[in-house]
Design an enzyme around this catalytic site. Structure first.
Site, PDB file in Angstrom:
ATOM      1  N   ASP A 114       1.864   8.069   2.829  1.00 30.32           N
ATOM      2  CA  ASP A 114       1.102   9.213   2.319  1.00 30.32           C
ATOM      3  C   ASP A 114       0.111   9.828   3.319  1.00 30.32           C
ATOM      4  O   ASP A 114      -0.646   9.090   3.958  1.00 30.32           O
ATOM      5  CB  ASP A 114       0.254   8.787   1.110  1.00 30.32           C
ATOM      6  CG  ASP A 114       0.979   7.872   0.161  1.00 30.32           C
ATOM      7  OD1 ASP A 114       2.176   7.640   0.318  1.00 30.32           O
ATOM      8  OD2 ASP A 114       0.303   7.364  -0.762  1.00 30.32           O
TER       9      ASP A 114
HETATM   10  N1  DQQ Z   1       1.176   4.838  -1.587  1.00 32.89           N
HETATM   11  C1  DQQ Z   1       1.443   5.224  -2.945  1.00 32.89           C
HETATM   12  C2  DQQ Z   1       0.078   5.338  -3.535  1.00 32.89           C
HETATM   13  C3  DQQ Z   1      -0.647   4.200  -2.905  1.00 32.89           C
HETATM   14  C4  DQQ Z   1      -0.111   4.209  -1.511  1.00 32.89           C
HETATM   15  C5  DQQ Z   1       2.238   6.504  -3.020  1.00 32.89           C
HETATM   16  C6  DQQ Z   1       0.049   2.835  -0.912  1.00 32.89           C
HETATM   17  O1  DQQ Z   1       0.059   5.249  -4.938  1.00 32.89           O
HETATM   18  O2  DQQ Z   1      -2.047   4.368  -2.928  1.00 32.89           O
HETATM   19  O3  DQQ Z   1       3.237   6.555  -2.037  1.00 32.89           O
HETATM   20  O4  DQQ Z   1       0.510   2.913   0.427  1.00 32.89           O
END
Ligand code: DQQ
Length: 557
Positions: free
Chosen positions: A38
């Site tokens: 992300d």
């Molecule tokens: N990636 C998820 C989120 C979390 C993060 C979404 C963990 O919900 O916080 O891809 O790497």
């Protein structure tokens, strides 16, 4: 379905693995090596755009997550900095997960992020923390302090492993407000929290928004858009000409869905318009590989910018062998369509500075069965923008009314997948064969197909089909599709594709429908990749205008 997987187990340090560059991108954001997911806390501060991102410093699968950090003056070329937030305290000992930045009065950035305090229950016990710059006069914001009064928000419900990804805060009625993604049973929930001082937060009695049967809402986003023109708005903006966007990244499907709606300031709740379907039959930012996105307001150019993550479609063994996984798509400007039922998105103008050698075609007829090569550019790393005209729509194939109720996944699988680029139609399929090998053993078609309803309305479908993209049998090769909300009175359709070694981002009709695909050709690599315009519909179409550019390599990390 490799890109739907999240690898929960940590990978051992593979820093000695030789990184294979064959499918690395030339102008998309990615670090030198290892896993990324992300985008976090995008913001503009003292002359620099800042991008943080979920990063595994030790390998090419998800794990050991820290906040890596890069800065840029144009959001295309990026300078890497040291990771900004890494697990070090009891309140984030097992991971620093996604979050957002808010600029407090006096241009003071603060980050809210999710800390993992225990690996049990899986995927971890989650709390919300804040971090502030150690030195506000450093435009690079290299060092961040995690004050000892963290965590500032703990889950109040039993679902401690489904409580994450705080948004950028907005301010009204004397309070800062944020939402946090969650779920209860199968119901997706965005909890609202309020604070006067950004440290003491109180949970609102009612969720900000919720929808049954949508599962965990990851990385929610909420922001205003103007119903007058294309400028973006600050996240706290209110007013008569303002509508709102609510986005949730659905863990169940791993796609980003949004609605357009209203913000009820009395109840402090979001209410989607009845023109927006809420849930996974609803609108998507991108009908391909695009997840966990985030927006921010760019005060320099007064625009709202959207960035998302595209996971690999290769297997995790291949990712480990190549030494990296994950890219970010080109940042897009987003604004409200004048008919107010959806967003429009367009790659930021700064990308055009990478345009090099150009070819221009006008008024070229493309008959059934033609594949016309676009020569004179580096087809493996290109930007192509084409407008087609269709002189006669009579041959459009019949539209099946049940498609209107299809979630996007089914549109891709059941329409684009079955009526692929080689299946003859009436008006279309026509479009581009991207990343094509010399004898078309491999190619990724991006194409349009026109259908006609019983009451003589036209429906236009955009497809991006990875099925023929690679001779490698191991990859996930989905057919993606999305309908394009367009009036065909002018008998004109436009398509722009950003092609970059293992990614193709395609924008139909000025950014009404977008599809990003990840592909891994074995032959159509480097100088062996070609670009064609094709038509497999019985109706001849015309390339009214085609501009294509070789794209220079950006300086990225
Ligand atoms: N990636 C998820 C989120 C979390 C993060 C979404 C963990 O919900 O916080 O891809 O790497």
């Amino acid at each position: 379905m490799a890109f739907h997987k999240v690898y929960l187990n940590y990978q051992t340090d593979n820093t000695n693995v030789k990184v294979n560059q064959a499918h690395r991108t030339g102008y998309h954001f990615q670090p030198k090596k290892n896993w990324i997911n992300d985008p976090n806390a995008p913001m503009y501060y003292k002359g620099f755009y800042h991008l943080f991102y979920q990063y595994n410093p030790k390998g090419a699968v998800w794990g050991n997550i820290v906040w890596a950090h890069s800065v840029s003056t144009d959001m295309i070329n990026w300078i890497p900095l040291e990771p900004a937030i890494v697990p070090s305290k009891p309140f984030d000992k097992y991971g620093c997960w996604s979050g957002s930045a808010t600029l407090l009065p006096g241009d003071k950035p603060v980050i809210l992020y999710t800390g993992i305090i225990n690996l049990k229950p899986e995927p971890g016990h989650q709390v919300q923390n804040y971090a502030i710059p150690a030195n506000y006069s450093d435009p690079y914001l290299r060092k961040w302090i995690k004050p000892d009064n963290n965590p500032i928000i703990k889950p109040t419900h039993e679902n401690v492993s489904s409580f994450r990804d705080p948004t950028t805060a907005w301010f009204n009625n004397g309070h800062w407000k944020i939402i946090i993604g969650s779920k209860h049973d199968h119901r997706g929930i965005a909890y609202l929290y309020r604070s006067r001082d950004f440290v003491k937060w109180t949970k609102a009695k009612h969720p900000f928004h919720t929808k049954r049967d949508t599962g965990m809402w990851e990385c929610p986003d909420f922001y205003p858009v103007s119903s007058r023109g294309t400028n973006g708005l600050d996240t706290s903006a209110l007013g008569n000409d303002v509508k709102y966007v609510f986005k949730a990244s659905l863990d169940m499907t791993r796609y980003d869905y949004y609605t357009i709606g209203k913000y009820d300031l009395i109840k402090d709740k979001y209410v989607p318009d009845n023109t927006s379907v809420d849930g996974w039959a609803g609108l998507r930012y991108d009908y391909g590989n695009f997840y966990a996105s985030k927006t921010f307001f760019d005060p320099v150019k007064k625009r709202r910018i959207l960035t998302g993550w595209a996971n690999e479609s290769s297997t995790s063994n291949e990712d480990i062998a190549k030494g990296w996984a994950g890219i970010h798509l080109i940042p897009r400007k987003v604004w409200l369509d004048p008919n107010e039922n959806k967003l429009l998105q367009w790659p930021i103008r700064e990308l055009e500075n990478l345009r090099g050698q150009k070819v221009h075609l006008t008024n070229v007829k493309v008959n059934k069965g033609d594949a016309i090569e676009v020569k004179g550019i580096t087809a493996v790393q290109a930007d192509v923008d084409v407008t087609f005209t269709i002189s006669n729509l009579d041959k459009a194939e019949p539209y099946d009314e049940k498609w209107a109720r299809f979630p996007a996944e089914d549109v891709g699988k059941s329409i684009c997948g079955i009526r692929g680029a080689t299946i003859e139609g009436g008006v279309g399929p026509f479009g581009l064969l991207t990343l094509a090998s010399t004898r078309l053993q491999e190619y990724t078609p991006v194409f349009l197909r026109v259908f006609k309803t019983a009451d003589k309305k036209y429906k236009v479908l955009l497809c991006s089909d990875a099925t023929p993209s690679s001779l490698n049998q191991n990859e996930y090769k989905p057919s993606f599709g999305g309908f394009v909300d367009v009036d065909l009175a002018k008998k004109k359709l436009s398509l722009r594709s950003l092609i970059d070694h293992s990614v193709i981002e395609s924008f139909a009709e000025g950014g009404k429908t977008i599809i990003s695909s990840r592909v891994y050709p074995t032959l159509a690599t480097g100088g062996n990749a070609h670009l064609y315009v094709f038509n497999n519909g019985s109706e001849t179409i015309t390339i009214k205008s085609l501009e294509a550019w070789s794209m220079k390599t950006a300086h990225i990390n």
